[in-house]
Design a protein around this motif. Structure first.
Motif, PDB file in Angstrom:
ATOM      1  N   LEU A   1       0.820  -1.209   0.000  1.00 30.87           N
ATOM      2  CA  LEU A   1       0.000   0.000   0.000  1.00 30.87           C
ATOM      3  C   LEU A   1       0.860   1.268   0.000  1.00 30.87           C
ATOM      4  O   LEU A   1       2.056   1.220   0.287  1.00 30.87           O
ATOM      5  N   ASN A   2       0.184   2.392  -0.321  1.00 27.84           N
ATOM      6  CA  ASN A   2       0.826   3.715  -0.234  1.00 27.84           C
ATOM      7  C   ASN A   2       2.134   3.795  -1.026  1.00 27.84           C
ATOM      8  O   ASN A   2       3.168   4.243  -0.529  1.00 27.84           O
TER       9      ASN A   2
ATOM     10  N   ARG B   1      -7.408   7.356  -0.783  1.00 29.18           N
ATOM     11  CA  ARG B   1      -7.035   6.157  -0.016  1.00 29.18           C
ATOM     12  C   ARG B   1      -8.152   5.734   0.930  1.00 29.18           C
ATOM     13  O   ARG B   1      -8.409   4.544   1.119  1.00 29.18           O
TER      14      ARG B   1
ATOM     15  N   TRP C   1      -8.718   9.320 -10.047  1.00 24.38           N
ATOM     16  CA  TRP C   1      -8.508   8.111  -9.247  1.00 24.38           C
ATOM     17  C   TRP C   1      -9.493   7.029  -9.679  1.00 24.38           C
ATOM     18  O   TRP C   1     -10.659   7.316  -9.936  1.00 24.38           O
TER      19      TRP C   1
ATOM     20  N   ARG D   1     -12.321  -1.754  -0.640  1.00 24.07           N
ATOM     21  CA  ARG D   1     -11.661  -3.034  -0.384  1.00 24.07           C
ATOM     22  C   ARG D   1     -12.434  -3.852   0.647  1.00 24.07           C
ATOM     23  O   ARG D   1     -12.580  -5.069   0.520  1.00 24.07           O
TER      24      ARG D   1
ATOM     25  N   LEU E   1      -5.970   0.768  -5.787  1.00 19.37           N
ATOM     26  CA  LEU E   1      -6.109   2.196  -6.067  1.00 19.37           C
ATOM     27  C   LEU E   1      -5.080   2.617  -7.116  1.00 19.37           C
ATOM     28  O   LEU E   1      -3.893   2.318  -6.986  1.00 19.37           O
TER      29      LEU E   1
ATOM     30  N   PHE F   1     -10.571   2.727  -8.733  1.00 17.70           N
ATOM     31  CA  PHE F   1     -10.371   1.550  -7.888  1.00 17.70           C
ATOM     32  C   PHE F   1     -10.664   0.329  -8.746  1.00 17.70           C
ATOM     33  O   PHE F   1     -11.759   0.193  -9.298  1.00 17.70           O
TER      34      PHE F   1
ATOM     35  N   ALA G   1     -10.748   4.074  -1.187  1.00 14.91           N
ATOM     36  CA  ALA G   1     -10.282   2.757  -1.617  1.00 14.91           C
ATOM     37  C   ALA G   1     -10.371   1.744  -0.484  1.00 14.91           C
ATOM     38  O   ALA G   1     -10.716   0.573  -0.701  1.00 14.91           O
ATOM     39  N   LEU G   2     -10.076   2.189   0.736  1.00 12.51           N
ATOM     40  CA  LEU G   2     -10.170   1.300   1.894  1.00 12.51           C
ATOM     41  C   LEU G   2     -11.605   0.814   2.093  1.00 12.51           C
ATOM     42  O   LEU G   2     -11.850  -0.366   2.355  1.00 12.51           O
TER      43      LEU G   2
ATOM     44  N   ASP H   1      -1.143   2.788  -6.454  1.00 12.66           N
ATOM     45  CA  ASP H   1      -0.844   3.145  -5.064  1.00 12.66           C
ATOM     46  C   ASP H   1      -0.940   1.916  -4.183  1.00 12.66           C
ATOM     47  O   ASP H   1      -0.649   1.969  -3.009  1.00 12.66           O
TER      48      ASP H   1
ATOM     49  N   LEU I   1      -4.955  12.749  -2.512  1.00 14.40           N
ATOM     50  CA  LEU I   1      -4.449  11.397  -2.322  1.00 14.40           C
ATOM     51  C   LEU I   1      -5.006  10.760  -1.056  1.00 14.40           C
ATOM     52  O   LEU I   1      -5.450   9.609  -1.067  1.00 14.40           O
ATOM     53  N   ALA I   2      -5.012  11.503   0.046  1.00 20.66           N
ATOM     54  CA  ALA I   2      -5.501  10.952   1.316  1.00 20.66           C
ATOM     55  C   ALA I   2      -6.973  10.549   1.216  1.00 20.66           C
ATOM     56  O   ALA I   2      -7.382   9.490   1.710  1.00 20.66           O
TER      57      ALA I   2
END
Length: 373
Positions: A41-42, A103, A76, A110, A64, A78, A106-107, A60, A99-100
């Motif tokens: 990740l990241n 994420r 972005w 997921r 993502l 997914f 995306a979390l 990412d 970006l934050a």
């Protein structure tokens, strides 16, 4: 007989255990899954996302991706697998969606995949916008990148009813090639440069709409492989030079300017001394001048190239600034009649007309300087 270190060549999940074995843990499997996920990740940073990237998808991790279009537009997405097929969910354009934030989204998706849910069903349904509304939202997300107010106004004007009235009220998902041609055909040969810019701007708006999930399929404003096969080659813009005064005649004009008490005369005189652009001269602030060093420091945000610029002041330019400094009434060196505002962009042009100097332009004095230099 196997070599004692053969385990080093094994593929994951064994390889991530190595650092725990070396560090002396009795149970090397502890934290292995966490360590693997942290590496997955990241992968990208804010700096990377802001940089100039070629077309493609940049991972990412965890599904993502930062998707970059050939024109440079970023969004972005997914990616996930469902029913044996790879599918994608748009998470919004970059940098409107940081970006934050991407994420976090995306979390959530997921987690939905892990629970067997359809990530597409989790997106908050939004009312589909028409072209005019979509263009307004797109411009609001992008305008902070454009430091030039004139540039921002041009985008709004060209995407408004002046040129795009035929599609302004149409839902973005319904706009097709014929709609785009209805905008471009009337001006394609008459105003080739304007038409080309409008086409590109419509393409950007429709790409934005697709990233937001409001439309699918190919962009009808795309040039290569699409409109290029329909529209005739546009006439190339024949750029003319700004009418300039012969440098041998400039000293006589400067003497005429010196006899005038008008602030526009001081601004034009200074512009000639420094070979500056109109906006650079009119926007000059007192804080930008180092009189002792005879330097005018123009900050990056006021320069066309976006880089700081240092202009050495001639004795005449320095004397002019010092004289004006004795009666300063504004933060601007060449103050306008309105409080807190510099002279208008037309002030120097109008001064030339009053002096009956009608065959040259203000910008042309840069050319005069170049000829002399």
């Amino acid at each position: 007989m196997p070599h004692p270190l053969d385990f080093l060549a094994r593929k994951p999940p064994y390889r991530p255990q190595l650092r725990f074995i070396i560090s002396g843990y009795v149970q090397p499997e502890v934290h292995t899954e966490v360590h693997t996920m942290a590496r997955a990740l990241n992968k990208i940073s804010d700096t990377f996302a802001k940089s100039a990237l070629g077309p493609g998808r940049y991972s990412d991790g965890g599904g993502l991706y930062l998707n970059v279009k050939p024109g440079g537009a970023k969004s972005w997405i997914f990616m996930f697998a469902r029913g044996g097929k790879r599918q994608a969910v748009g998470l919004g354009p970059y940098p409107a969606v940081r970006l934050a934030s991407a994420r976090i989204k995306a979390l959530e998706l997921r987690s939905a995949v892990a629970e067997g849910s359809d990530p597409k069903a989790l997106r908050t349904p939004q009312r589909e916008l028409n072209f005019s509304e979509c263009a307004d939202e797109f411009l609001s997300s992008m305008e902070t990148q454009w430091r030039n107010a004139k540039h921002r106004a041009q985008w709004r004007m060209t995407l408004g009813d002046t040129y795009c009235a035929a599609i302004s009220g149409k839902r973005v998902s319904h706009i097709n090639t014929e709609d785009v041609l209805a905008v471009l055909n009337p001006i394609w040969m008459k105003k080739p440069e304007t038409a080309s810019r409008i086409r590109g701007r419509i393409e950007r708006v429709l790409d934005y709409a697709k990233a937001r999930g409001w439309r699918t399929g190919e962009n009808p404003a795309l040039w290569r492989g699409h409109l290029k096969s329909i529209l005739p080659p546009r006439q190339k813009l024949s750029r003319g030079h700004h009418a300039a005064m012969d440098y041998k005649e400039v000293p006589a004009l400067v003497k005429r300017l010196q006899r005038s008490d008008a602030m526009a005369a001081r601004a034009l005189e200074f512009l000639i001394y420094c070979a500056a652009r109109s906006g650079e001269a009119l926007g000059a602030r007192w804080e930008e001048f180092d009189i002792e060093a005879s330097i005018w420091k123009i900050p990056a945000e006021r320069m066309k190239a976006g880089r700081p610029h240092r202009v050495p002041l001639s004795q005449q330019a320095r004397d002019l600034i010092e004289r004006l400094g004795t009666t300063r009434t504004s933060e601007f060196v060449f103050a306008g009649q309105k409080a807190g505002r510099p002279l208008s962009a037309m002030a120097m042009e109008m001064l030339l007309r009053r002096l009956r100097v009608t065959t040259v332009t203000v910008h042309g004095f840069r050319s005069s300087f170049r000829d002399w230099a």
